[in-house]
Design a protein around this motif. Structure first.
Motif, PDB file in Angstrom:
ATOM      1  N   SER A  65     -15.816  -8.550  -1.373  1.00 24.11           N
ATOM      2  CA  SER A  65     -14.898  -7.750  -0.555  1.00 24.11           C
ATOM      3  C   SER A  65     -15.608  -6.723   0.323  1.00 24.11           C
ATOM      4  O   SER A  65     -14.975  -6.088   1.166  1.00 24.11           O
ATOM      5  N   LEU A 124      -2.847  -5.716  -2.633  1.00 28.86           N
ATOM      6  CA  LEU A 124      -3.373  -5.237  -3.904  1.00 28.86           C
ATOM      7  C   LEU A 124      -2.648  -5.883  -5.072  1.00 28.86           C
ATOM      8  O   LEU A 124      -2.391  -5.267  -6.083  1.00 28.86           O
ATOM      9  N   ASP A 125      -2.314  -7.169  -4.877  1.00 29.87           N
ATOM     10  CA  ASP A 125      -1.635  -7.938  -5.903  1.00 29.87           C
ATOM     11  C   ASP A 125      -2.697  -8.748  -6.641  1.00 29.87           C
ATOM     12  O   ASP A 125      -3.478  -9.450  -6.014  1.00 29.87           O
ATOM     13  N   THR A 126      -2.731  -8.664  -7.963  1.00 28.80           N
ATOM     14  CA  THR A 126      -3.788  -9.348  -8.715  1.00 28.80           C
ATOM     15  C   THR A 126      -3.354 -10.703  -9.254  1.00 28.80           C
ATOM     16  O   THR A 126      -4.009 -11.268 -10.120  1.00 28.80           O
ATOM     17  N   HIS A 127      -2.253 -11.251  -8.725  1.00 25.59           N
ATOM     18  CA  HIS A 127      -1.761 -12.520  -9.246  1.00 25.59           C
ATOM     19  C   HIS A 127      -1.035 -13.278  -8.139  1.00 25.59           C
ATOM     20  O   HIS A 127      -0.042 -12.780  -7.586  1.00 25.59           O
ATOM     21  N   ILE A 128      -1.562 -14.460  -7.794  1.00 29.20           N
ATOM     22  CA  ILE A 128      -0.857 -15.343  -6.859  1.00 29.20           C
ATOM     23  C   ILE A 128      -0.890 -16.748  -7.445  1.00 29.20           C
ATOM     24  O   ILE A 128      -1.481 -16.969  -8.493  1.00 29.20           O
ATOM     25  N   THR A 131      -3.447  -4.577   2.733  1.00 29.83           N
ATOM     26  CA  THR A 131      -3.783  -5.242   1.475  1.00 29.83           C
ATOM     27  C   THR A 131      -2.593  -5.114   0.545  1.00 29.83           C
ATOM     28  O   THR A 131      -2.007  -4.053   0.396  1.00 29.83           O
ATOM     29  N   ALA A 162       1.281 -11.243  -1.510  1.00 31.80           N
ATOM     30  CA  ALA A 162       0.137 -10.503  -0.975  1.00 31.80           C
ATOM     31  C   ALA A 162      -0.690 -11.313   0.019  1.00 31.80           C
ATOM     32  O   ALA A 162      -1.775 -10.907   0.390  1.00 31.80           O
ATOM     33  N   TRP A 197      -6.084 -13.717   0.599  1.00 29.26           N
ATOM     34  CA  TRP A 197      -5.621 -12.859  -0.510  1.00 29.26           C
ATOM     35  C   TRP A 197      -6.690 -11.789  -0.702  1.00 29.26           C
ATOM     36  O   TRP A 197      -7.842 -12.099  -0.994  1.00 29.26           O
ATOM     37  N   TYR A 198      -6.283 -10.548  -0.482  1.00 22.69           N
ATOM     38  CA  TYR A 198      -7.188  -9.403  -0.610  1.00 22.69           C
ATOM     39  C   TYR A 198      -6.720  -8.547  -1.796  1.00 22.69           C
ATOM     40  O   TYR A 198      -5.935  -7.616  -1.607  1.00 22.69           O
ATOM     41  N   PRO A 199      -7.181  -8.853  -3.001  1.00 20.77           N
ATOM     42  CA  PRO A 199      -6.682  -8.090  -4.158  1.00 20.77           C
ATOM     43  C   PRO A 199      -7.221  -6.674  -4.247  1.00 20.77           C
ATOM     44  O   PRO A 199      -6.720  -5.885  -5.054  1.00 20.77           O
ATOM     45  N   VAL A 200      -8.245  -6.362  -3.435  1.00 17.23           N
ATOM     46  CA  VAL A 200      -8.780  -4.996  -3.375  1.00 17.23           C
ATOM     47  C   VAL A 200      -8.919  -4.613  -1.907  1.00 17.23           C
ATOM     48  O   VAL A 200      -8.816  -5.466  -1.026  1.00 17.23           O
TER      49      VAL A 200
END
Ligand code: S6P
Ligand code: ZN
Length: 195
Positions: free
Chosen positions: A157, A5-9, A3, A22, A58-61
């Motif tokens: 998730s 763990l990026d909160t912005h794409i 992961t 990410a 995209w897996y932000p968590v």
């Protein structure tokens, strides 16, 4: 799975393209999906290396996180095995009550939805169509058009994926080309997963 763990794409609503560090990409080739198609004789006529679909996620968590969300974009190539359209594997969510949204970006397709009794229906997919997949409902997408079908999904998730039930019991109906038109054809010898 790693992961970022990026909160912005970045997401392109016209093409379905995702951009960011990410994003994880996976591909499903015909050789990996062989047993899912009805006409096994036709499967072997095609190369096992044929790309059927590609998923960018995209897996932000971390997977399993309660209360988080994932985002994924699936691109299914146009094509058929015999009269059956190229399609995703299909799954129930492992945590049975977890729902999901699908949003079609481009192309044409069918979202197959099956309950635990094997009752199967479909919703047509086209650019802009949005679909709510309730918990406890298996979902699979078939590309019924002549261009790539691109759709986005958003799911909890901690949902997880149960692919095994589909492998053993399949869907209660298949999306097939009948005289040039996509038709949901019930499986004559279908055995409900509840048995
Ligand atoms: C995840 C979501 C999608 C699918 C993708 C591929 O819950 O439903 O991202 O994973 O469309 O389908 P499948 O059945 O191979 O996972
Ligand atoms: Zn899902």
């Amino acid at each position: 799975m790693q992961t970022g763990l990026d909160t912005h794409i970045r997401f392109d609503w016209i093409t379905g393209g995702m951009h960011g560090s990410a994003i994880e990409v996976s591909c499903r080739k015909l050789g990996q999906l062989q047993s899912l198609f009805r006409d096994q004789a036709r499967v072997v006529e095609l190369s096992p290396e044929t790309l059927v679909y590609r998923v960018e996620c995209w897996y932000p968590v971390e997977p399993g996180t309660l209360g988080g969300l994932f985002w994924g974009v699936t691109t299914i190539a146009p094509g058929k095995v015999g009269d059956e359209y190229f399609m995703t594997h299909g799954h129930f969510h492992e945590v049975a009550d977890r729902a999901e949204f699908y949003i079609t970006v481009r192309g044409r397709g069918a979202l197959l939805l099956m309950d635990r009794l094997g009752r199967t229906r479909f919703e047509p997919m086209e650019s802009g169509s949005m679909h709510y997949i309730p918990g406890g409902v298996a979902h699979r997408v078939a590309n019924t058009g002549e261009t790539p079908l691109v759709f986005a999904g958003c799911w909890p998730s901690d949902a997880g994926h149960d692919y095994g039930t589909i492998l053993t019991s399949a869907f209660g109906a298949r999306m097939r080309d009948v005289n040039g038109e996509p038709v949901l054809v019930p499986e004559a010898d279908y055995v409900c997963p509840c048995h």
